[in-house]
Design a protein around this motif. Structure first.
Motif, PDB file in Angstrom:
ATOM      1  N   SER A  55       0.829  -1.209   0.000  1.00 21.47           N
ATOM      2  CA  SER A  55       0.000   0.000   0.000  1.00 21.47           C
ATOM      3  C   SER A  55       0.860   1.255   0.000  1.00 21.47           C
ATOM      4  O   SER A  55       0.561   2.235  -0.692  1.00 21.47           O
ATOM      5  N   ARG A  56       1.947   1.200   0.795  1.00 16.39           N
ATOM      6  CA  ARG A  56       2.856   2.357   0.840  1.00 16.39           C
ATOM      7  C   ARG A  56       3.507   2.604  -0.522  1.00 16.39           C
ATOM      8  O   ARG A  56       3.633   3.749  -0.969  1.00 16.39           O
ATOM      9  N   LYS A  57       3.929   1.500  -1.161  1.00 12.46           N
ATOM     10  CA  LYS A  57       4.544   1.641  -2.490  1.00 12.46           C
ATOM     11  C   LYS A  57       3.553   2.216  -3.500  1.00 12.46           C
ATOM     12  O   LYS A  57       3.899   3.084  -4.296  1.00 12.46           O
ATOM     13  N   GLN A  58       2.311   1.715  -3.429  1.00 11.26           N
ATOM     14  CA  GLN A  58       1.293   2.231  -4.336  1.00 11.26           C
ATOM     15  C   GLN A  58       1.039   3.709  -4.073  1.00 11.26           C
ATOM     16  O   GLN A  58       0.866   4.498  -5.015  1.00 11.26           O
ATOM     17  N   ALA A  59       1.010   4.065  -2.773  1.00 18.18           N
ATOM     18  CA  ALA A  59       0.798   5.473  -2.411  1.00 18.18           C
ATOM     19  C   ALA A  59       1.939   6.343  -2.923  1.00 18.18           C
ATOM     20  O   ALA A  59       1.717   7.441  -3.445  1.00 18.18           O
ATOM     21  N   GLU A  60       3.196   5.855  -2.781  1.00 15.99           N
ATOM     22  CA  GLU A  60       4.360   6.601  -3.266  1.00 15.99           C
ATOM     23  C   GLU A  60       4.328   6.737  -4.781  1.00 15.99           C
ATOM     24  O   GLU A  60       4.630   7.801  -5.320  1.00 15.99           O
ATOM     25  N   ASN A  61       3.985   5.632  -5.457  1.00 14.36           N
ATOM     26  CA  ASN A  61       3.891   5.679  -6.920  1.00 14.36           C
ATOM     27  C   ASN A  61       2.822   6.672  -7.370  1.00 14.36           C
ATOM     28  O   ASN A  61       3.035   7.441  -8.315  1.00 14.36           O
ATOM     29  N   LEU A  62       1.679   6.637  -6.669  1.00 16.64           N
ATOM     30  CA  LEU A  62       0.600   7.562  -6.995  1.00 16.64           C
ATOM     31  C   LEU A  62       1.028   9.005  -6.753  1.00 16.64           C
ATOM     32  O   LEU A  62       0.749   9.899  -7.553  1.00 16.64           O
ATOM     33  N   LYS A  63       1.755   9.196  -5.635  1.00 16.88           N
ATOM     34  CA  LYS A  63       2.252  10.538  -5.298  1.00 16.88           C
ATOM     35  C   LYS A  63       3.197  11.046  -6.372  1.00 16.88           C
ATOM     36  O   LYS A  63       3.115  12.201  -6.812  1.00 16.88           O
ATOM     37  N   ARG A  64       4.119  10.141  -6.814  1.00 10.72           N
ATOM     38  CA  ARG A  64       5.066  10.534  -7.857  1.00 10.72           C
ATOM     39  C   ARG A  64       4.344  10.838  -9.164  1.00 10.72           C
ATOM     40  O   ARG A  64       4.697  11.774  -9.882  1.00 10.72           O
ATOM     41  N   GLN A  65       3.316  10.031  -9.472  1.00 11.58           N
ATOM     42  CA  GLN A  65       2.547  10.264 -10.695  1.00 11.58           C
ATOM     43  C   GLN A  65       1.837  11.611 -10.643  1.00 11.58           C
ATOM     44  O   GLN A  65       1.814  12.357 -11.627  1.00 11.58           O
ATOM     45  N   ILE A  66       1.266  11.908  -9.467  1.00 13.93           N
ATOM     46  CA  ILE A  66       0.557  13.188  -9.308  1.00 13.93           C
ATOM     47  C   ILE A  66       1.532  14.354  -9.429  1.00 13.93           C
ATOM     48  O   ILE A  66       1.277  15.329 -10.131  1.00 13.93           O
ATOM     49  N   LEU A  67       2.695  14.226  -8.721  1.00 10.35           N
ATOM     50  CA  LEU A  67       3.703  15.285  -8.792  1.00 10.35           C
ATOM     51  C   LEU A  67       4.242  15.430 -10.211  1.00 10.35           C
ATOM     52  O   LEU A  67       4.429  16.549 -10.702  1.00 10.35           O
ATOM     53  N   GLY A  68       4.493  14.266 -10.858  1.00 10.15           N
ATOM     54  CA  GLY A  68       4.977  14.308 -12.244  1.00 10.15           C
ATOM     55  C   GLY A  68       3.955  14.957 -13.158  1.00 10.15           C
ATOM     56  O   GLY A  68       4.313  15.738 -14.044  1.00 10.15           O
ATOM     57  N   SER A  69       2.678  14.634 -12.918  1.00  7.99           N
ATOM     58  CA  SER A  69       1.614  15.214 -13.730  1.00  7.99           C
ATOM     59  C   SER A  69       1.527  16.717 -13.508  1.00  7.99           C
ATOM     60  O   SER A  69       1.352  17.484 -14.455  1.00  7.99           O
ATOM     61  N   LYS A  70       1.695  17.134 -12.240  1.00  6.85           N
ATOM     62  CA  LYS A  70       1.660  18.561 -11.922  1.00  6.85           C
ATOM     63  C   LYS A  70       2.831  19.284 -12.565  1.00  6.85           C
ATOM     64  O   LYS A  70       2.680  20.384 -13.097  1.00  6.85           O
ATOM     65  N   ARG A  71       4.032  18.644 -12.485  1.00 10.02           N
ATOM     66  CA  ARG A  71       5.205  19.255 -13.105  1.00 10.02           C
ATOM     67  C   ARG A  71       5.026  19.370 -14.611  1.00 10.02           C
ATOM     68  O   ARG A  71       5.365  20.384 -15.222  1.00 10.02           O
ATOM     69  N   LEU A  72       4.505  18.293 -15.208  1.00 14.21           N
ATOM     70  CA  LEU A  72       4.283  18.293 -16.661  1.00 14.21           C
ATOM     71  C   LEU A  72       3.261  19.354 -17.041  1.00 14.21           C
ATOM     72  O   LEU A  72       3.441  20.087 -18.017  1.00 14.21           O
TER      73      LEU A  72
END
Length: 202
Positions: A55-72
């Motif tokens: 769950s933590r890994k999924q949360a981190e991956n989701l967080k990175r995806q959200i941050l990456g999406s925001k940066r993009l």
């Protein structure tokens, strides 16, 4: 049959032994059940930890995806703003060129453009095209050029804010030296300059 003390003792002994065996079995079964329960607890704890870690890994991956999406998204917005700024700059530049005075400097620029066309086309005869506003200037410059190459001013003006275009008589070779095209070639440099200034590189 009368019970005797000896018989009673024997019965009591057998019962006691059976009871002891029974209690031993119960205790053994209890210990085994307790051991299984403890083992199950460890297995459940391990599975629980795996679920938590997953769950933590999924949360981190989701967080990175959200941050990456925001940066993009932020970068795309930045690029859009830069492109808008560049286009606005060039639109203003076009307006200035439309009103540009056809002075000595402008005539010198047209003269250099004609020389560039002669070198680029490289044929014995070249047709020069210009807008209606510059046709008189172009005709005057052509008339003063050496007769090594036959230069002819087209009687059909082109839609351009300035500069000229040249082509071979058969149309197989063309050379665009209009101000619009020269401005387009400058766009990447202007865009780079704006990006550097926005990011504090200059």
């Amino acid at each position: 049959m009368n019970r005797t003390p000896a018989l009673d003792r024997t019965v009591d002994k057998v019962l006691a032994q059976k009871q002891e065996d029974f209690m031993t079995r119960i205790d053994s079964a209890y210990q085994e059940a307790a051991s299984n329960l403890e083992s199950s607890k460890g297995s459940l704890r391990s599975e629980y930890e795996k679920i938590i870690q997953g769950s933590r890994k999924q949360a981190e991956n989701l967080k990175r995806q959200i941050l990456g999406s925001k940066r993009l998204e932020s970068r795309n917005q930045e690029l859009l703003l830069i492109e808008t700024a560049v286009n606005n700059y060039f639109e203003k530049a076009r307006e200035k060129f439309r009103e540009l005075s056809r002075d000595k400097e402008y005539k010198s620029m047209i003269n250099e453009m004609i020389d560039d066309c002669i070198s680029a086309i490289g044929t014995g005869e070249i047709i020069i095209e210009s807008n209606e506003k510059d046709s008189k200037i172009v005709a005057e410059i052509i008339a003063k050029k050496p007769k090594k190459v036959k230069l002819t001013l087209s009687d059909k003006p082109i839609d351009s804010i300035g500069g000229l275009r040249a082509l071979s008589p058969d149309g197989s070779l063309t050379y665009d030296s209009t101000i619009e095209l020269r401005m387009e070639r400058l766009k990447p440099l202007i865009r780079k300059e704006i990006v550097q200034r926005l990011r504090g590189d200059k």
